[in-house]
Design a protein around this motif. Structure first.
Motif, PDB file in Angstrom:
ATOM      1  N   LEU A 184      32.620  43.990  45.525  1.00  0.00           N
ATOM      2  CA  LEU A 184      33.026  42.766  46.255  1.00  0.00           C
ATOM      3  C   LEU A 184      31.856  42.467  47.323  1.00  0.00           C
ATOM      4  O   LEU A 184      31.139  43.276  47.598  1.00  0.00           O
ATOM      5  N   SER A 185      31.765  41.124  47.321  1.00  0.00           N
ATOM      6  CA  SER A 185      30.493  40.733  48.101  1.00  0.00           C
ATOM      7  C   SER A 185      30.738  40.822  49.671  1.00  0.00           C
ATOM      8  O   SER A 185      31.928  40.732  50.082  1.00  0.00           O
ATOM      9  N   LEU A 236      44.741  35.901  50.004  1.00  0.00           N
ATOM     10  CA  LEU A 236      43.974  36.606  49.799  1.00  0.00           C
ATOM     11  C   LEU A 236      43.010  36.330  48.592  1.00  0.00           C
ATOM     12  O   LEU A 236      41.890  36.538  48.249  1.00  0.00           O
ATOM     13  N   SER A 237      43.882  35.703  47.457  1.00  0.00           N
ATOM     14  CA  SER A 237      43.447  35.274  46.249  1.00  0.00           C
ATOM     15  C   SER A 237      42.369  34.181  46.299  1.00  0.00           C
ATOM     16  O   SER A 237      42.502  33.395  47.095  1.00  0.00           O
ATOM     17  N   SER A 238      41.404  34.405  45.523  1.00  0.00           N
ATOM     18  CA  SER A 238      40.242  33.242  45.645  1.00  0.00           C
ATOM     19  C   SER A 238      39.263  33.331  44.279  1.00  0.00           C
ATOM     20  O   SER A 238      39.783  34.529  43.682  1.00  0.00           O
ATOM     21  N   ASP A 239      38.254  32.536  44.156  1.00  0.00           N
ATOM     22  CA  ASP A 239      37.442  32.844  42.842  1.00  0.00           C
ATOM     23  C   ASP A 239      36.569  34.076  43.057  1.00  0.00           C
ATOM     24  O   ASP A 239      36.327  34.243  41.850  1.00  0.00           O
ATOM     25  N   ILE A 243      42.353  44.291  46.750  1.00  0.00           N
ATOM     26  CA  ILE A 243      41.509  43.162  46.426  1.00  0.00           C
ATOM     27  C   ILE A 243      40.160  43.631  45.895  1.00  0.00           C
ATOM     28  O   ILE A 243      39.703  44.532  46.594  1.00  0.00           O
ATOM     29  N   VAL A 244      39.696  43.116  44.763  1.00  0.00           N
ATOM     30  CA  VAL A 244      38.640  43.585  44.019  1.00  0.00           C
ATOM     31  C   VAL A 244      37.852  42.485  43.593  1.00  0.00           C
ATOM     32  O   VAL A 244      38.377  41.043  43.698  1.00  0.00           O
ATOM     33  N   ASP A 245      36.634  42.396  43.186  1.00  0.00           N
ATOM     34  CA  ASP A 245      35.948  41.514  42.523  1.00  0.00           C
ATOM     35  C   ASP A 245      36.458  41.136  40.995  1.00  0.00           C
ATOM     36  O   ASP A 245      37.211  42.037  40.299  1.00  0.00           O
ATOM     37  N   PRO A 246      36.662  39.867  40.579  1.00  0.00           N
ATOM     38  CA  PRO A 246      37.343  39.352  39.576  1.00  0.00           C
ATOM     39  C   PRO A 246      37.045  40.113  38.211  1.00  0.00           C
ATOM     40  O   PRO A 246      37.809  40.369  37.341  1.00  0.00           O
TER      41      PRO A 246
END
Length: 283
Positions: A82-83, A188-191, A205-208
């Motif tokens: 995650l950034s 919480l969902s995003s690109d 929650i993780v990197d896609p």
């Protein structure tokens, strides 16, 4: 050649329970006939060392749902983290809604002092009461783990900014309210973040790109033509089951997982993984 990808919690091993010996024996039998057994887990690598130490022979490991991997004889790789921008956005939402969350890094788990979440934990205990002794065992284990085996910090985001060497593999939350779960999935969902449920009352929650499916596709490039199996029990296993040749669910898997699978095997507690490997794959 066969490659067996196997989830851990709820599949290979019950929560903090003993691993059925048949599961270990199946790994050794696979390796003896030239096949591969790969652990693929939502756990961070640091949380896997105790299990790895129980093995007589090393296995490849994909951890943090594809956030990193450790191949036999090679160093640990962290490739889908995650950034910091996403961490800041996510934690701001969780703080505002007073959600009980913890952060998986390459050096362990950090969170605020567990005492700050006494109300959250009490609500979770009430939510799991219908499960009886099992629900109590789960919460006793979770609370003890968070208190004794994690690092406690006053401000998790500030701590991360002060320690740029840390890599965030995922942010995980526990929440008693099902309604809040659905809301959190949306906000919480995003690109740059994917959200899914994992263990009971948990969201991750993780990197896609940090998914078991993506990790398996990358892994299988090394073995073109091999037959792949995926064995799991939870929602975070669905991406794995979508890409393997033979999707398999343990008997205690969620209904949505079983619907994806060609085969339903024995329960985790009964060594369903090992029994399936001996019956279906070992020659």
């Amino acid at each position: 050649m066969n490659v067996v990808f196997c989830d851990i919690d709820g599949t290979f091993q019950d929560l903090a329970g003993e691993v059925p010996q048949v599961n270990y024996d199946a790994i050794y039998a696979l390796q003896k006939q030239g096949d591969h057994f790969v652990f693929i887990s939502g756990r961070g690598y640091a949380q896997l060392t105790e299990l790895m130490d129980q093995l007589d022979s090393e296995c490849d490991v994909i951890f943090s749902n594809g956030g990193g991997y450790k191949l036999v004889g090679e160093p640990v790789q962290y490739n889908h983290c995650l950034s910091m921008a996403e961490c800041e956005r996510t934690m701001a939402i969780l703080e505002e809604r007073n959600i009980f969350y913890h952060i998986h890094t390459n050096e362990g788990i950090i969170l605020k002092a567990v005492e700050k979440y006494e109300t959250n934990i009490l609500d979770l205990r009430k939510k799991l009461e219908p499960m009886g002794a099992m629900g109590k065992q789960i919460m006793d284990f979770k609370e003890s783990f968070f208190k004794e085996q994690c690092q406690h910090v006053d401000d998790p985001y500030r701590y991360l900014t002060e320690h740029p060497e840390l890599k965030v593999m995922k942010i995980e939350l526990m929440e008693a309210s099902d309604q809040e779960h659905e809301l959190l999935r949306d906000v919480l969902s995003s690109d740059s973040a994917e959200v899914f449920s994992s263990f009971i009352q948990c969201l991750e929650i993780v990197d896609p790109k940090s998914s078991k499916g993506n990790a398996i596709n990358e892994f299988m490039k090394k073995y073109p033509g091999a037959r792949s199996y995926g064995i799991g029990d939870g929602e975070n296993d669905l991406a794995m089951l979508d890409v393997v040749d033979v999707p398999v669910a343990v008997g205690n898997a969620k209904p949505t997982v079983k619907e994806k699978c060609q085969k339903i095997i024995g329960d985790c507690l009964d060594g369903g993984v090992g029994q399936f490997i001996f019956e279906e794959i070992i020659e």
